[in-house]
Design an enzyme around this catalytic site. Structure first.
Site, PDB file in Angstrom:
ATOM      1  N   ASN A   8       0.837  -1.192   0.000  1.00  0.00           N
ATOM      2  CA  ASN A   8       0.000   0.000   0.000  1.00  0.00           C
ATOM      3  C   ASN A   8       0.875   1.246   0.000  1.00  0.00           C
ATOM      4  O   ASN A   8       1.847   1.331   0.744  1.00  0.00           O
ATOM      5  CB  ASN A   8      -0.885   0.041   1.243  1.00  0.00           C
ATOM      6  N   MET A  25       1.302   4.756   3.217  1.00  0.00           N
ATOM      7  CA  MET A  25       0.774   3.849   4.234  1.00  0.00           C
ATOM      8  C   MET A  25       1.861   3.155   5.056  1.00  0.00           C
ATOM      9  O   MET A  25       1.566   2.559   6.089  1.00  0.00           O
ATOM     10  CB  MET A  25      -0.125   2.815   3.561  1.00  0.00           C
ATOM     11  N   HIS A  79       0.358   3.308   9.411  1.00  0.00           N
ATOM     12  CA  HIS A  79      -0.806   2.459   9.186  1.00  0.00           C
ATOM     13  C   HIS A  79      -0.393   1.007   8.998  1.00  0.00           C
ATOM     14  O   HIS A  79      -0.990   0.091   9.584  1.00  0.00           O
ATOM     15  CB  HIS A  79      -1.588   2.952   7.962  1.00  0.00           C
ATOM     16  N   ASP A  80       0.627   0.789   8.181  1.00  0.00           N
ATOM     17  CA  ASP A  80       1.068  -0.573   7.896  1.00  0.00           C
ATOM     18  C   ASP A  80       2.360  -0.925   8.629  1.00  0.00           C
ATOM     19  O   ASP A  80       2.961  -1.967   8.350  1.00  0.00           O
ATOM     20  CB  ASP A  80       1.266  -0.756   6.388  1.00  0.00           C
ATOM     21  N   THR A  81       2.786  -0.039   9.534  1.00  0.00           N
ATOM     22  CA  THR A  81       4.009  -0.297  10.296  1.00  0.00           C
ATOM     23  C   THR A  81       3.715  -0.103  11.776  1.00  0.00           C
ATOM     24  O   THR A  81       2.896  -0.793  12.338  1.00  0.00           O
ATOM     25  CB  THR A  81       5.156   0.615   9.810  1.00  0.00           C
TER      26      THR A  81
END
Length: 464
Positions: A158, A208, A213-215
């Site tokens: 993302n 992202m 958000h993704d980490t």
């Protein structure tokens, strides 16, 4: 659960378009990226406290987790820590939209949403004085891209997502090439920094990975510190600027939606560097602060009564509301047109903004376009919708507010609102009496929910 009396505006021409989330082909994206030219208008409009306002948003981190991060502590040491700053909803998209539109519009999702062109937003306010504005969205493939997302073309992770790009969600921006091409990627950000082409107002969204958000908070804070330190070397970005570092919402929904936030930049007085500000703020405060600083009108929505950042409030002579947040959550939506996850909260009717002679927080009235669009609508009563309730306590909401020492409490029963007063009723010429609270929270010590004095009537929507 009790029913509620909601004062709404009948607006048949105002409707949301829920569009397809399908993406253009990669070849179409590449073709557009090669031909669409970014726009970088500039201006030099002075303000009461700052000349520029920039905000950088990270994602989904609880207050304590952010406050405990070493790089966040370092950034806080360079500015003012806002210890009482709140998101207004879950999930992400309604928070982003609220920060530019002054309302969630009952959004309870991250869907592909197009808000109709007759709904005003911050760019409309800034345009009244020719104040330049723009957005920087990391990894958007070209200026004004309107796709649902754009993944990393090597790892397919993302990167860019539309739900974190607030202005593109408004049709009056997305359908206007002159406006939409001000929404650019970080390549354009660094170009604008190098060429002194930054706008005076900008919303900055990392991808992202970088936004946590993704980490996680550690990864994102390392990125953010490096990002800010690089920009600090740009006098065009830093000097005379107020820079807000914040998060869209908490990670965990059942807790109060308080988020760690910092004010930085050359506009922060030296004596305030390294201090804290305990005033109650929400994402709506970014709007009310901008309005107060530049003498702009209000959208007539939740920005109208939102507290403004104290260093600006002190300069313009505005007294912020004191809010007891003991039982505040701000973690859910209310009844309205963009509710899709909870159809018991769906209504096709859009709540009307203020359109009268309200002075609003900054004292500069309501945007004329808002008056023109909404002022001729006829208020109607809707008895059918179930009244929202606090999902944590399970209690129905009551709404209250306090203005000039006078307390107003609205109790809800099945068919009507019974109002008790200790003074005269709010008038169409009074300052808006809104303070964003919820559930059993209180305003100036008064138990209640969320209320807003609009025009010569009380219009309310509960946010849990």
């Amino acid at each position: 659960m009790q029913s509620a009396l909601l004062l709404l505006a009948s607006a048949g021409a105002v409707s949301a378009q829920l569009a397809t989330t399908s993406e253009p082909s990669l070849s179409q994206i590449q073709q557009a990226a090669a031909t669409v030219v970014p726009s970088s208008p500039t201006s030099n409009v002075g303000g009461a406290v700052f000349k520029n306002f920039y905000q950088v948003w990270l994602e989904n981190i609880d207050y304590d987790a952010a406050a405990g991060d070493e790089n966040q502590k370092y950034l806080a040491s360079k500015g003012i820590t806002l210890t009482n700053y709140w998101a207004v909803a879950h999930p992400s998209e309604p928070n982003y939209v609220s920060a530019v539109g002054g309302d969630q519009f009952a959004m309870d999702n991250d869907d592909f949403i197009q808000i109709p062109a007759n709904i005003s937003h911050v760019a409309d306010l800034l345009d009244t004085k020719g104040i330049s504005w723009g957005e920087y969205q990391e990894n958007t493939p070209y200026p004004g891209f309107q796709g649902f997302n754009y993944s990393n073309q090597k790892t397919y992770a993302n990167d860019y997502v539309r739900k974190h790009n607030p202005l593109i969600i408004f049709d009056s921006v997305a359908s206007n090439a002159t406006r939409s091409t001000r929404i650019k990627n970080f390549t354009s950000l660094w170009d604008d920094v190098a060429n002194n082409k930054l706008p005076q107002w900008a919303f900055i969204t990392p991808n992202m990975t970088n936004d946590a958000h993704d980490t996680n908070i550690t990864f994102a804070s390392v990125w953010e510190r490096g990002f800010i330190e690089k920009l600090e070397n740009s006098t065009d970005f830093w000097n005379e600027s107020l820079i807000l570092l914040t998060f869209d919402e908490t990670e965990h929904y059942p807790i109060g939606n308080r988020i760690f936030s910092i004010l930085l930049g050359g506009a922060v007085p030296k004596e305030l560097v390294g201090t804290t500000d305990d005033t109650f703020y929400t994402h709506y405060s970014t709007l009310s602060t901008v309005e107060a600083n530049w003498g702009l009108p209000s959208l007539g929505r939740w920005d109208c009564g939102a507290n403004i950042f104290q260093l600006v409030a002190d300069k313009v002579g505005y007294t912020n509301y004191k809010v007891d947040t003991s039982n505040l959550y701000l973690n859910s939506s209310f009844i309205g047109p963009l509710s899709t996850n909870d159809y018991s909260n769906y209504s096709s009717v859009w709540a009307a903004p203020a359109t009268g002679n309200e002075t609003c927080a900054a004292g500069h009235g309501i945007l004329q376009a808002v008056k023109d669009t909404w002022g001729k609508l006829t208020p109607t009563y809707n008895y059918t919708s179930p009244f929202p309730y606090d999902t944590v306590s399970g209690k129905d909401i009551k709404v209250s507010f306090s203005r000039n020492g006078t307390t107003w409490i609205s109790g809800v029963n099945d068919t009507k609102i019974a109002t008790t007063t200790s003074g005269t009723s709010p008038s169409s010429t009074s300052s808006t009496a809104a303070a964003t609270s919820s559930g059993a929270a209180s305003v100036n010590g008064v138990s209640g929910g969320l209320a807003l004095a609009l025009s010569s009537f009380i219009s309310f929507a509960a946010i849990l």
